[in-house]
Design a protein around this motif. Structure first.
Motif, mmCIF file in Angstrom:
data_model
loop_
_atom_site.group_PDB
_atom_site.id
_atom_site.type_symbol
_atom_site.label_atom_id
_atom_site.label_comp_id
_atom_site.label_asym_id
_atom_site.label_seq_id
_atom_site.Cartn_x
_atom_site.Cartn_y
_atom_site.Cartn_z
ATOM 1 N N SER A 1 40.206 23.393 31.779
ATOM 2 C CA SER A 1 39.143 24.337 32.109
ATOM 3 C C SER A 1 39.015 24.519 33.622
ATOM 4 O O SER A 1 38.495 25.530 34.094
ATOM 5 C CB SER A 1 37.808 23.840 31.541
ATOM 6 O OG SER A 1 37.490 22.549 32.051
ATOM 7 N N LEU A 2 39.514 23.548 34.384
ATOM 8 C CA LEU A 2 39.442 23.607 35.843
ATOM 9 C C LEU A 2 40.737 24.119 36.456
ATOM 10 O O LEU A 2 40.723 24.918 37.390
ATOM 11 C CB LEU A 2 39.116 22.222 36.411
ATOM 12 C CG LEU A 2 38.998 22.116 37.931
ATOM 13 C CD1 LEU A 2 37.830 22.961 38.431
ATOM 14 C CD2 LEU A 2 38.820 20.659 38.351
ATOM 15 N N ILE A 3 41.886 23.688 35.936
ATOM 16 C CA ILE A 3 43.170 24.017 36.573
ATOM 17 C C ILE A 3 44.135 24.725 35.628
ATOM 18 O O ILE A 3 45.309 24.904 35.947
ATOM 19 C CB ILE A 3 43.851 22.748 37.127
ATOM 20 C CG1 ILE A 3 44.173 21.778 35.971
ATOM 21 C CG2 ILE A 3 42.998 22.085 38.191
ATOM 22 C CD1 ILE A 3 45.040 20.614 36.381
ATOM 23 N N PRO B 1 47.880 28.484 39.857
ATOM 24 C CA PRO B 1 49.319 28.647 40.105
ATOM 25 C C PRO B 1 49.965 27.445 40.767
ATOM 26 O O PRO B 1 51.180 27.240 40.626
ATOM 27 C CB PRO B 1 49.384 29.882 41.011
ATOM 28 C CG PRO B 1 48.038 29.967 41.649
ATOM 29 C CD PRO B 1 47.079 29.462 40.613
ATOM 30 N N TYR B 2 49.178 26.633 41.460
ATOM 31 C CA TYR B 2 49.748 25.486 42.164
ATOM 32 C C TYR B 2 49.896 24.250 41.282
ATOM 33 O O TYR B 2 50.073 23.148 41.774
ATOM 34 C CB TYR B 2 48.932 25.189 43.416
ATOM 35 C CG TYR B 2 49.051 26.296 44.433
ATOM 36 C CD1 TYR B 2 50.256 26.532 45.092
ATOM 37 C CD2 TYR B 2 47.979 27.139 44.694
ATOM 38 C CE1 TYR B 2 50.382 27.567 46.001
ATOM 39 C CE2 TYR B 2 48.099 28.184 45.600
ATOM 40 C CZ TYR B 2 49.296 28.393 46.250
ATOM 41 O OH TYR B 2 49.425 29.429 47.137
ATOM 42 N N GLN B 3 49.843 24.464 39.969
ATOM 43 C CA GLN B 3 50.173 23.411 39.007
ATOM 44 C C GLN B 3 51.510 23.721 38.317
ATOM 45 O O GLN B 3 51.891 23.036 37.379
ATOM 46 C CB GLN B 3 49.066 23.282 37.947
ATOM 47 C CG GLN B 3 47.667 23.079 38.504
ATOM 48 C CD GLN B 3 47.477 21.741 39.203
ATOM 49 O OE1 GLN B 3 48.168 20.776 38.904
ATOM 50 N NE2 GLN B 3 46.536 21.691 40.146
ATOM 51 N N GLN C 1 38.831 33.228 34.624
ATOM 52 C CA GLN C 1 37.872 32.132 34.484
ATOM 53 C C GLN C 1 37.658 31.397 35.802
ATOM 54 O O GLN C 1 36.530 31.064 36.172
ATOM 55 C CB GLN C 1 38.393 31.159 33.417
ATOM 56 C CG GLN C 1 37.449 30.012 33.116
ATOM 57 C CD GLN C 1 37.985 29.132 32.001
ATOM 58 O OE1 GLN C 1 38.969 29.458 31.358
ATOM 59 N NE2 GLN C 1 37.327 28.014 31.778
ATOM 60 N N THR C 2 38.753 31.133 36.533
ATOM 61 C CA THR C 2 38.649 30.421 37.800
ATOM 62 C C THR C 2 37.843 31.223 38.817
ATOM 63 O O THR C 2 36.997 30.684 39.530
ATOM 64 C CB THR C 2 40.050 30.136 38.363
ATOM 65 O OG1 THR C 2 40.780 29.355 37.413
ATOM 66 C CG2 THR C 2 39.972 29.390 39.673
ATOM 67 N N LEU D 1 53.929 25.017 51.258
ATOM 68 C CA LEU D 1 53.487 24.277 50.085
ATOM 69 C C LEU D 1 52.018 23.906 50.287
ATOM 70 O O LEU D 1 51.452 24.136 51.357
ATOM 71 C CB LEU D 1 54.335 23.015 49.897
ATOM 72 C CG LEU D 1 55.839 23.246 49.674
ATOM 73 C CD1 LEU D 1 56.568 21.906 49.571
ATOM 74 C CD2 LEU D 1 56.099 24.080 48.434
ATOM 75 N N THR D 2 51.397 23.343 49.276
ATOM 76 C CA THR D 2 49.987 22.969 49.388
ATOM 77 C C THR D 2 49.796 21.522 48.973
ATOM 78 O O THR D 2 50.500 21.009 48.093
ATOM 79 C CB THR D 2 49.095 23.845 48.483
ATOM 80 O OG1 THR D 2 49.426 23.610 47.112
ATOM 81 C CG2 THR D 2 49.280 25.319 48.807
ATOM 82 N N ASN D 3 48.851 20.850 49.610
ATOM 83 C CA ASN D 3 48.528 19.473 49.220
ATOM 84 C C ASN D 3 47.751 19.450 47.906
ATOM 85 O O ASN D 3 47.782 18.461 47.177
ATOM 86 C CB ASN D 3 47.728 18.783 50.331
ATOM 87 C CG ASN D 3 48.581 18.569 51.565
ATOM 88 O OD1 ASN D 3 49.793 18.374 51.468
ATOM 89 N ND2 ASN D 3 47.958 18.608 52.726
ATOM 90 N N TRP D 4 47.052 20.526 47.628
ATOM 91 C CA TRP D 4 46.401 20.664 46.328
ATOM 92 C C TRP D 4 47.460 20.996 45.287
ATOM 93 O O TRP D 4 48.405 21.725 45.537
ATOM 94 C CB TRP D 4 45.361 21.779 46.386
ATOM 95 C CG TRP D 4 44.868 22.217 45.035
ATOM 96 C CD1 TRP D 4 45.405 23.197 44.249
ATOM 97 C CD2 TRP D 4 43.760 21.682 44.305
ATOM 98 N NE1 TRP D 4 44.699 23.318 43.073
ATOM 99 C CE2 TRP D 4 43.680 22.394 43.079
ATOM 100 C CE3 TRP D 4 42.833 20.680 44.563
ATOM 101 C CZ2 TRP D 4 42.688 22.127 42.130
ATOM 102 C CZ3 TRP D 4 41.856 20.428 43.617
ATOM 103 C CH2 TRP D 4 41.787 21.135 42.417
#
Length: 310
Positions: free
Chosen positions: A202-204, A208-210, A167-168, A230-233
């Motif tokens: 539906s967005l996140i 994987p970064y959640q 979906q993403t 790591l990521t800031n998002w």
């Protein structure tokens, strides 16, 4: 594992606001607001002798109870080192809850669930395509149930064609058809919404970064070392890299030696979550589980007795 108490003002949909945070941690969340500016790196060397024996035993048990026709055709889903490592890190995080925290919008949160994310290669080729895998641990999960969850996700991803995606991926393809200036404005708005914890599933939902942690099995593609930022998002505060397994000498008291399979697990962790003592003790627990893999057949939430020496 899951959220049980009532949501209070300041909580997010994915975590509870930590209200009794220590002063020094509170100020680091403000002074150092970006996750990428707070990366701590750790390496844990694991002797795989007992793990290899454990994986072999699990596969023998699996094949014994698998339909003979499916076994002959190689259709049963083998246990691998990857499944054991994911389970062990989930168990560690379950018993060491500060490892399941994250910092967002200058505040500290305790994540509601223990989740792992990784990439599924649909086939080993330059244009093989990739899929996203996201699994959640329950309090009664163990290595067998985690193995089964991974099996279902891997099979589902590999049934998709390379062009199907998820979906993403489809949303991003449509997004790139918009005017460039409008795209940038939308991205900034999405980042602001995500930062405050208001982004919808539906967005996140398959981002994987959640997750509590992301795993990258770079050894499966022949890489002997590596590092992942790591990521800031997102909210992921732990990254585990699994390099290629190598043989190394283990010496006896008389100077003789034998060669053992070993792997250097690489960790990138947001250092704002806890102090070095907490991280060292957590990695010691992980190593204890991997040196005693039969413990991973127990429920995820069961306490583990282990000794840690400085």
């Amino acid at each position: 594992m899951a959220e049980t108490s009532k949501r209070r003002r300041g909580d997010r949909r994915d975590g509870k606001l930590i209200r009794d945070i220590e002063p020094i941690q509170y100020f680091t969340g403000i002074i150092y607001p970006n996750r990428c500016d707070n990366e701590a790196f750790f390496t844990k060397t694991i002797d795989l002798t007992r793990l290899n024996e454990f994986v072999q035993k699990k596969n023998e048990e699996l094949q014994a109870k698998t339909d003979k026709t499916a076994s002959d055709q190689g259709e049963y889903f083998k246990y691998t080192l990857f499944h054991v490592l994911v389970t062990a890190l989930m168990r560690t995080i379950s018993l060491r809850p500060k490892m399941n925290r994250f910092v967002a919008n200058n505040d500290f949160y305790q994540r509601n669930d223990i989740t792992a994310a990784f990439i599924v290669k649909k086939k080993f080729a330059d244009n093989g395509g990739e899929g996203l895998a996201f699994i959640k641990a329950e309090s009664d999960d163990n290595v067998d149930t985690i193995h089964e969850k991974i099996r279902k996700i891997v099979y589902a991803e590999r049934k998709q064609t390379v062009t199907e995606g998820n979906q993403t991926e489809h949303a991003m393809e449509l997004f790139m058809k918009l005017p460039r200036g409008f795209r940038k404005w939308i991205v900034r708005r999405i980042m602001w919404i995500e930062k405050h914890g208001w982004a919808p599933d539906s967005l996140i939902g398959d981002d994987p970064y959640q997750a509590s942690f992301v795993v990258s099995n770079v050894g499966s593609i022949g890489l002997e070392d590596g590092y992942h930022h790591l990521t800031n998002w997102g909210t992921t505060s732990v990254f585990m890299l699994i390099p290629k397994i190598t043989k190394r000498p283990v010496y006896n008291e008389d100077g003789s030696y034998v060669m053992h399979d070993m792997v250097d697990l690489k960790f990138t962790i947001d250092e704002r979550l806890a102090d070095g003592y907490y991280y060292a003790k957590s990695l010691a627990l992980l190593a204890h589980l991997l040196q005693n893999p039969e413990l991973l057949e127990e429920p995820m939430s069961k306490e583990v007795e282990y000794q840690w020496k400085r």
